[in-house]
Design a protein around this motif. Structure first.
Motif, mmCIF file in Angstrom:
data_model
loop_
_atom_site.group_PDB
_atom_site.id
_atom_site.type_symbol
_atom_site.label_atom_id
_atom_site.label_comp_id
_atom_site.label_asym_id
_atom_site.label_seq_id
_atom_site.Cartn_x
_atom_site.Cartn_y
_atom_site.Cartn_z
ATOM 1 N N ASN A 172 5.459 5.510 -0.078
ATOM 2 C CA ASN A 172 5.154 4.096 -0.200
ATOM 3 C C ASN A 172 6.434 3.311 0.044
ATOM 4 O OD1 ASN A 172 4.879 1.443 -1.735
ATOM 5 N ND2 ASN A 172 2.801 2.233 -1.723
ATOM 6 N N PRO A 173 6.346 2.179 0.785
ATOM 7 C CA PRO A 173 7.570 1.406 1.061
ATOM 8 C C PRO A 173 8.308 0.985 -0.214
ATOM 9 C CG PRO A 173 5.596 0.245 1.842
ATOM 10 C CD PRO A 173 5.186 1.625 1.476
ATOM 11 N N ALA A 174 7.574 0.828 -1.326
ATOM 12 C CA ALA A 174 8.241 0.438 -2.575
ATOM 13 C C ALA A 174 9.235 1.516 -2.997
ATOM 14 C CB ALA A 174 7.214 0.203 -3.677
ATOM 15 N N THR A 218 17.931 0.231 -2.572
ATOM 16 C CA THR A 218 18.647 -0.719 -3.418
ATOM 17 C C THR A 218 19.434 -0.016 -4.519
ATOM 18 O OG1 THR A 218 16.663 -1.022 -4.760
ATOM 19 C CG2 THR A 218 17.046 -2.629 -3.015
ATOM 20 N N PHE A 219 19.101 1.256 -4.798
ATOM 21 C CA PHE A 219 19.854 1.997 -5.818
ATOM 22 C C PHE A 219 21.263 2.310 -5.308
ATOM 23 C CE2 PHE A 219 21.347 5.931 -7.725
ATOM 24 C CZ PHE A 219 21.187 5.676 -9.074
ATOM 25 N N GLU A 275 12.309 1.301 -0.809
ATOM 26 C CA GLU A 275 13.163 0.171 -1.164
ATOM 27 C C GLU A 275 13.889 0.429 -2.487
ATOM 28 O OE1 GLU A 275 11.275 -3.669 -1.435
ATOM 29 O OE2 GLU A 275 13.203 -4.700 -1.342
ATOM 30 N N GLY A 276 13.218 1.112 -3.399
ATOM 31 C CA GLY A 276 13.865 1.471 -4.660
ATOM 32 C C GLY A 276 15.108 2.312 -4.411
ATOM 33 N N PRO A 302 13.722 -4.755 5.528
ATOM 34 C CA PRO A 302 12.416 -4.352 4.973
ATOM 35 C C PRO A 302 11.548 -3.672 6.036
ATOM 36 C CG PRO A 302 12.969 -6.538 4.210
ATOM 37 C CD PRO A 302 14.043 -6.149 5.206
ATOM 38 N N THR A 333 -1.475 3.370 -6.081
ATOM 39 C CA THR A 333 -1.016 2.482 -5.015
ATOM 40 C C THR A 333 0.500 2.568 -4.877
ATOM 41 O OG1 THR A 333 -0.650 0.592 -6.482
ATOM 42 C CG2 THR A 333 -2.844 0.806 -5.528
ATOM 43 N N ALA A 334 1.167 3.076 -5.898
ATOM 44 C CA ALA A 334 2.632 3.188 -5.899
ATOM 45 C C ALA A 334 3.291 1.881 -5.480
ATOM 46 C CB ALA A 334 3.083 4.342 -5.002
ATOM 47 N N GLN A 335 2.701 0.770 -5.909
ATOM 48 C CA GLN A 335 3.234 -0.523 -5.475
ATOM 49 C C GLN A 335 4.495 -0.928 -6.221
ATOM 50 O OE1 GLN A 335 -0.151 -3.237 -5.779
ATOM 51 N NE2 GLN A 335 -0.153 -3.414 -3.569
ATOM 52 N N LEU A 336 4.657 -0.426 -7.446
ATOM 53 C CA LEU A 336 5.813 -0.879 -8.226
ATOM 54 C C LEU A 336 6.958 0.115 -8.130
ATOM 55 C CD1 LEU A 336 4.238 -2.356 -11.482
ATOM 56 C CD2 LEU A 336 4.841 -3.508 -9.351
ATOM 57 N N THR A 337 8.166 -0.409 -8.208
ATOM 58 C CA THR A 337 9.350 0.441 -8.171
ATOM 59 C C THR A 337 10.461 -0.245 -8.945
ATOM 60 O OG1 THR A 337 10.879 1.604 -6.711
ATOM 61 C CG2 THR A 337 10.267 -0.601 -6.047
ATOM 62 N N TYR A 338 11.432 0.544 -9.340
ATOM 63 C CA TYR A 338 12.687 -0.034 -9.822
ATOM 64 C C TYR A 338 13.505 -0.416 -8.607
ATOM 65 C CZ TYR A 338 12.572 1.652 -14.703
ATOM 66 O OH TYR A 338 12.294 1.873 -16.022
ATOM 67 N N LYS A 339 14.224 -1.514 -8.705
ATOM 68 C CA LYS A 339 15.188 -1.834 -7.662
ATOM 69 C C LYS A 339 16.565 -1.986 -8.283
ATOM 70 C CE LYS A 339 12.213 -4.019 -4.315
ATOM 71 N NZ LYS A 339 11.911 -5.322 -3.712
ATOM 72 N N THR A 362 7.928 -5.112 -6.289
ATOM 73 C CA THR A 362 7.125 -4.456 -5.254
ATOM 74 C C THR A 362 7.966 -4.379 -3.992
ATOM 75 O OG1 THR A 362 6.325 -6.600 -4.557
ATOM 76 C CG2 THR A 362 4.931 -5.382 -6.083
ATOM 77 N N TYR A 363 7.464 -3.669 -3.004
ATOM 78 C CA TYR A 363 8.164 -3.597 -1.724
ATOM 79 C C TYR A 363 8.320 -4.997 -1.141
ATOM 80 C CZ TYR A 363 8.338 -3.508 3.345
ATOM 81 O OH TYR A 363 8.653 -3.780 4.635
ATOM 82 N N ASP A 364 9.537 -5.398 -0.889
ATOM 83 C CA ASP A 364 9.841 -6.666 -0.233
ATOM 84 C C ASP A 364 9.161 -7.866 -0.917
ATOM 85 O OD1 ASP A 364 11.247 -8.054 1.687
ATOM 86 O OD2 ASP A 364 9.650 -7.979 3.187
#
Ligand code: SF4
Ligand code: FES
Ligand code: FES
Lengths: 174, 529
Positions: A70-72, A79-80, A75-76, A57, B166-172, B182-184
């Motif tokens: 953005n780090p999210a 992990t893809f 990470e997306g 992370p 904020t772009a806090q959400l993502t698909y993982k 969210t990130y980590d």
């Protein structure tokens, strides 16, 4: 052929990450080849995996910061793709193909052999941290099935005997 | 403007309109999950498939702009009906059938579309995919996530990328295992996080504060305006049996599109708080209950005989109330009136054209006070005002300014007669010579003016509790007691009509059309379910 072991940075060193000058230079050079920083995300992640052995992370955050993402999002992406490692890997990561061509040429038996030989299931690693076993789909080398990929190298037309010999060499070297 | 036919209805719509919105205008409801009028179009869920004449393949309505002469079939096409059934079956292959214990029930697009377009059977024999550990977890301080219910529409993710930024959400992960995170695993503390639950078409994201407090179909909604700051976001007050359960966004493209910030959203509970519930009078150092008739008669006299009168009004009051104050007390009674304002925390809201509105003004109606020509004062101005002496002081809202809470202010207010209108206990209510109960916004009606100058009406959701009465009605009753010419106004609507006639800033407005009762405000609530 001698496969080089993966040298991976332990997790505690990768909480807060600052790229060293060598890696930073490689990243800067890579960025020049892409129209936007976002487009360079995959190659930059490869450079990081190459350098640290895996992508923590902390590494994702550093990459995000470097590319203005953005780090999210990072990470997306990480992990893809199954080829990015999100845990510190064993020294040797074995990926045994289980798709059709290999399966017909003894790949299944080979895979079973590896699980008994190493005493681990797929996705697991040996207690000494030397080997990690994964079942994967077609590695694109069907002509010389069955195939096992170890780190970055292909071991083709494998048999239980041949793979035993390979594992022995790698163990001895370690 | 292109003219087209949808399910046999001919309609003319603006160039660039997509088929979902065009159909809506034609009175045809095309189902959608991933589409949202204020988010980017991704064409991901396929439930909006429609048939277009002379096109061999079905198309997604959300991503197809209208064209002149187009002939579109939705429910009138067998192929479309069949395709939608298939899409529904795929979505339900893994969706848990936990509707009875799901808090989204009643406002769930999956339920609605299942009812309208789904199959009543399933071919699925396998066990359902589940996400261990993600069935009931706090994604952030307000959002509860149940990933098993997610249909992967990406609305929540697009909301944080495109709206709150904020772009806090993502698909993982990928494929069958994709989940929202969210990130980590850091807390999802977006200042507009509640909106992700609004846009989530299913029960995958729900709001902690509202969860399991009320079945949604029991709620009644009344149009109102958020009292949290001067931006004036349009909201619904969702209530049932005299309790406000939540505030939800009410569509207004010019102000808040279909969003509200978490701060405003969670003011809902405060609207239920009423601590001052009957008229009281200070007798021998004690507040004693009195009845309204006596209170009003005595107050009429107090005000009529006051040699000097000062009024601390509030930018939390409606235009109608401010107008009555100005006329009844400011006019013949020559009261000195101030409206205190102060700089609050910064609030931000994004309107329907994607522009941020910012506010540092913690009141909903400072612009109204200004438009009515009242004197606005800051902290220093209010202090100076209170240091000046007066026979009678009227405090219309103790929450008008934090200075009123200070010892300094209460010392100053102990001199002379102090008449206080209040809803909550407050240092000022304790020293009041007269204390009169006024209810919260949920029990009031009137108009506010937003910082951009929009006059916006809010309606009353509840009757005032016990003996409290909205300020406007107390002022009107008081008007009858005062020895002046009576104002022939009986309701906020009549006051407003009077304002329209007399005040330039209100000319041409119509009370009836101000409450957001237009079609767009009513269309599918927040496009959630
Ligand atoms: S959590 Fe809800 S809004 Fe987000 S992708 Fe899943 S279904 Fe869509
Ligand atoms: S099937 Fe194994 S390499 Fe193609
Ligand atoms: S609404 Fe058109 S594809 Fe989802």
């Amino acid at each position: 052929m001698t496969t080089r072991p993966i040298v991976s940075e332990p997790a505690e060193n990768l909480c807060e990450v600052t790229f060293d000058s060598k890696l930073e230079k490689r990243i800067a050079d890579t960025l020049k080849q892409y129209p936007t920083p976002r487009a360079a995300l995959l190659p930059v992640l490869w450079l990081c995996q190459d350098r640290y052995g895996w992508i923590s992370p902390g590494v994702m955050r550093a990459v995000a910061q470097r590319l203005g993402e953005n780090p999210a999002h990072v990470e997306g992406v990480v992990t893809f793709y199954t080829m990015f490692r999100t845990r510190p890997p064993a020294s040797y990561v074995l990926q045994v193909c289980r798709t059709l061509s290999c399966a017909m040429c003894g790949g299944k038996e080979l895979a079973e052999h590896l699980t008994t030989k190493l005493g681990v299931g797929f996705g697991e690693r040996t207690p000494d941290g030397l080997f990690e076993l994964h079942a994967v789909e077609c590695l694109g080398a069907c002509g010389s099935a069955p195939v096992v990929q170890i780190n970055d190298d292909y071991y083709e037309s494998m048999t239980p005997e041949k793979i035993d010999a390979v594992l022995e060499t790698l163990t001895r070297k370690a | 403007m292109p003219k087209l036919t949808i399910d046999g209805r001919v309609i003319e719509v603006a160039e660039g309109t997509n088929l979902i919105e065009a159909a809506r205008q034609a009175g045809v409801a095309i189902p959608y999950f991933c589409y949202h009028p204020y988010l980017s179009v991704v064409g991901q869920c396929r439930i909006c498939l429609i048939e277009i004449d002379k096109q061999p393949r079905l198309a997604v309505a959300c991503a197809t702009p209208v064209a002149d002469g187009m002939v579109v079939r939705s429910e009138t096409s067998d192929r479309v009906r069949e395709a939608r059934k298939a899409v529904m079956e795929f979505l339900l292959a893994n969706h848990p059938l936990d509707c009875p214990v799901c808090d989204q029930a009643g406002e769930c697009l999956l339920q609605d579309h299942s009812f309208d377009h789904g199959l009543d059977t399933s071919h699925m024999l396998e066990t359902r995919r589940t996400f261990a550990g993600l069935e009931r977890r706090m994604l952030g301080p307000h959002i509860v996530q149940n990933q098993n219910r997610c249909i992967h529409c990406s609305r929540c993710i697009r909301f944080t990328q495109e709206i709150s930024e904020t772009a806090q959400l993502t698909y993982k992960a990928r494929g069958n295992g994709v989940y929202v995170d969210t990130y980590d695993g850091t807390p999802f503390d977006d200042p507009m996080s509640g909106c992700t639950a609004d846009v989530c078409p299913v029960g995958a994201l729900t709001v902690k504060e509202f969860r399991f407090r009320k079945r949604t179909w029991k709620l009644r909604s009344v149009p109102s305006v958020c009292p949290g700051c001067s931006i004036g976001c349009n909201v619904w007050i969702d209530h049932h049996e005299k309790v406000v359960y939540r505030l939800s966004p009410r569509e207004n493209a010019a102000v808040n599109a279909t969003w509200i910030c978490d701060y405003g959203r969670f003011l809902a509970e405060s609207l239920n708080r009423h601590e001052v519930l009957r008229p009281q009078r200070q007798i021998d150092g004690q507040l004693q209950p009195v009845d309204w008739a006596d209170a009003l008669a005595s107050l009429g006299e107090v005000l009529d005989t006051a040699s000097s009168l000062r009024v601390v009004a509030s930018a939390n009051l409606s235009n109608e109330e401010l107008f009555l104050v100005k006329t009844l007390l400011g006019g013949a009674r020559r009261a000195d009136i101030v409206v205190p304002v102060w700089t609050g925390e910064q609030r931000r809201m994004k309107n329907g054209s994607g522009a941020w509105l910012q506010s540092l003004d913690a009141h909903p109606n400072a612009a109204g006070a200004r438009r009515l020509g009242l004197r606005l004062v800051d902290h220093g101005g209010l202090a100076r005002f209170l240091y000046g002496a007066a026979d009678v002081t009227v405090i219309l809202d103790p929450l008008a300014h934090p200075f009123l809470e200070t010892d300094e202010a209460t010392q100053l207010l102990r001199v002379g007669t102090t008449i206080v209108f209040a809803r909550l206990e407050h240092p000022v209510t304790r020293l009041a010579s007269w204390l009169l109960p006024t209810p919260s916004l949920a029990c009031n009606e009137g108009t506010f003016i937003s910082q951009t100058g929009a006059v916006q009406r809010f309606a009353a959701a509840l009757a005032p509790p016990q003996q409290s009465r909205p300020l406007w009605s107390i002022l009107m009753a008081l008007g009858g007691e005062l020895a002046t010419e009576e104002l022939p106004l009986r309701s906020p609507a009549e006051v407003f009509a009077h304002l329209v006639q007399t005040e330039k800033g209100f000319a041409g407005l119509d009370w009836e059309t101000l409450a957001g009762t237009t079609d767009t405000a009513q269309r599918e609530r927040y496009h959630g379910g």
